[in-house]
Design a protein around this motif. Structure first.
Motif, PDB file in Angstrom:
ATOM      1  N   UNK A 392      48.183  51.743  41.932  1.00 19.29           N
ATOM      2  CA  UNK A 392      48.965  51.391  40.754  1.00 19.29           C
ATOM      3  C   UNK A 392      48.266  50.245  40.039  1.00 19.29           C
ATOM      4  N   UNK A 393      48.735  49.936  38.855  1.00 20.23           N
ATOM      5  CA  UNK A 393      48.228  48.800  38.084  1.00 20.23           C
ATOM      6  C   UNK A 393      49.401  47.888  37.767  1.00 20.23           C
ATOM      7  N   UNK A 394      49.206  46.590  37.904  1.00 17.84           N
ATOM      8  CA  UNK A 394      50.283  45.636  37.634  1.00 17.84           C
ATOM      9  C   UNK A 394      49.757  44.511  36.760  1.00 17.84           C
ATOM     10  N   UNK A 395      50.666  43.888  36.043  1.00 18.14           N
ATOM     11  CA  UNK A 395      50.334  42.724  35.217  1.00 18.14           C
ATOM     12  C   UNK A 395      51.443  41.701  35.370  1.00 18.14           C
ATOM     13  N   UNK A 396      51.052  40.450  35.510  1.00 14.75           N
ATOM     14  CA  UNK A 396      52.027  39.374  35.689  1.00 14.75           C
ATOM     15  C   UNK A 396      51.708  38.235  34.729  1.00 14.75           C
ATOM     16  N   UNK A 397      52.742  37.646  34.169  1.00 13.96           N
ATOM     17  CA  UNK A 397      52.585  36.467  33.310  1.00 13.96           C
ATOM     18  C   UNK A 397      52.865  35.229  34.144  1.00 13.96           C
ATOM     19  N   UNK A 398      51.898  34.328  34.187  1.00 16.02           N
ATOM     20  CA  UNK A 398      52.020  33.065  34.921  1.00 16.02           C
ATOM     21  C   UNK A 398      52.062  31.915  33.925  1.00 16.02           C
ATOM     22  N   UNK A 399      52.993  31.016  34.116  1.00 16.60           N
ATOM     23  CA  UNK A 399      53.123  29.857  33.236  1.00 16.60           C
ATOM     24  C   UNK A 399      53.067  28.591  34.066  1.00 16.60           C
ATOM     25  N   UNK A 400      52.375  27.596  33.502  1.00 19.49           N
ATOM     26  CA  UNK A 400      52.211  26.330  34.214  1.00 19.49           C
ATOM     27  C   UNK A 400      53.555  25.593  34.254  1.00 19.49           C
ATOM     28  N   UNK A 401      53.952  25.152  35.440  1.00 16.87           N
ATOM     29  CA  UNK A 401      55.223  24.427  35.602  1.00 16.87           C
ATOM     30  C   UNK A 401      55.088  22.991  35.149  1.00 16.87           C
TER      31      UNK A 401
END
Length: 401
Positions: A392-401
């Protein structure tokens, strides 16, 4: 029964009640399990589905607590079982597909189960720190259906010059007459040819439906045309490039005049989206190690002066690229980013990272590393970009805390 063994079970026939799906295209069963399903020796079974009762032949016994087997007879079938669309996909045949025996909806449900399990087991810290419920993820269907989607395929050639596909966990070449994952009618003319023994053959299917050996391709994605040289990487599912471009367009939010990086960027597909966000006063650095991809990408994006290609391995370039980025897109190989790359990337302190992954375990490990480095996952999507397989292919959005 002990969980260890000194007896080689290879070729032994087992009657097994199949347990849950596991990462890798198989399900878990236990030989000699108790009435509660515990105890016994672990058997990783292909060509089976959860809940089924099967006869399985052990194909590989490395010793110790587990072995591998193929289900060769189904005594009690799952309601999700269907007749495989490919006659070469069964036990002992082509190893390219894992779930030909499962309905398409069931395949996506199996992949969703695996993705959630890997996140819960290997990415627990990231799940806890996330700004969204990562375990609510569902693997989404892409347009086009489960067959005829594969526009690029690498054939193996046996010692007699006959092309085919490799058997599971083997260098043996399985002679086939066609592949239903490839657009109908494209592959048989290639399979009738003979090639240099013990070689590999790259086949590309163009928009006209014809297969070409060792040839480049013209493709469209993200509103642009890309002329690809032979061997240049491009996603095999025709809907995936635009899907990922859309995810980056929605999530990256690169500021006008800002700096964005596209790491492991290939021909700059996702970098082209970033270029539209930063504008001509901004900067997009596309880092890619393959010379043909860099050349093809530089040609395709020659009208975007804000895009610069950096030839090199991304994990080595992160610490020396400049200036610091506002936004980063990463699309690493199957193994993921790993500890050093995540550390170096976090040290550059981008506000947002859009991370693309094609392996659930690697994704979960990288998310744990990002959580420890001060980033939280705020969105996650997954796509069934490889129907009939466990991938599968996945994408995640990461934001600096």
């Amino acid at each position: 029964m002990s969980t260890a063994t000194t007896t080689d079970w290879t070729d032994r026939m087992l009657e097994l009640r199949i347990g849950p799906v596991a990462h890798g295209g198989h399900c878990v069963a236990r030989a000699g399990a108790g009435d509660d399903g515990t105890g016994g020796r672990v058997v990783f079974v292909r060509h089976a589905l959860p809940g089924e009762l099967v006869h399985a032949v052990v194909t590989d016994d490395p010793g110790g607590a587990f072995c591998r087997a193929d289900a060769v007879a189904v005594l009690e079938a799952s309601p999700d079982r269907v007749a495989p669309s490919c006659p070469w996909a069964g036990p002992g045949g082509c190893g390219g597909c894992d779930f030909q025996h499962a309905g398409h909806d069931a395949q996506r449900a199996l992949k969703t189960t695996v993705l959630r399990e890997q996140l819960a087991r290997l990415g627990a810290d990231a799940v806890t720190a996330a700004g969204t419920d990562l375990l609510a993820v569902e693997v989404e269907e892409l347009p086009g259906g489960p067959l005829g989607w594969r526009t690029r395929v690498r054939l193996a050639v046996d010692d007699a010059g006959v092309p085919g596909l490799r058997a599971h966990r083997s260098h043996d070449v399985c002679e086939i007459g066609d592949c239903p994952l490839v657009p109908a009618g494209a592959l048989p003319p290639v399979l009738r040819q003979r090639f240099r023994p013990d070689s590999e053959v790259d086949v590309t299917v163009g928009d006209d439906g014809a297969a070409r050996v060792g040839s480049g391709a013209t493709v469209q994605a993200a509103g642009r045309t890309w002329e690809l040289s032979a061997g240049t990487f491009w996603q095999v599912h025709p809907a995936l490039p635009d899907t990922l471009a859309g995810v980056v367009r929605d999530w990256a939010d690169a500021p006008a005049g800002g700096v964005a990086w596209d790491l492991y960027g290939g021909v700059g597909l996702l970098g082209s989206v970033l270029a539209g966000q930063v504008g001509e006063s901004g900067t997009v650095l596309v880092v890619e190690s393959a010379p043909s991809a860099v050349a093809d990408g530089a040609s395709a994006l020659a009208d975007l002066p804000q895009v610069q290609f950096v030839r090199g391995r991304a994990e080595r370039e992160i610490a020396r690229l400049g200036p610091d980025p506002d936004v980063v897109v990463t699309d690493p190989p199957r193994a993921g980013l790993g500890k050093a790359a995540v550390r170096d990337l976090a040290a550059r302190a981008p506000r947002r990272i859009v991370h693309v992954a094609c392996d659930p375990a690697a994704l979960a490990r990288d998310l744990t590393l990002f959580a420890a480095a001060g980033y939280r996952a705020s969105a996650l999507r997954a796509f069934d970009a490889f129907p009939m397989t466990h991938h599968l292919e996945a994408a995640v959005l990461l934001e600096r805390r």
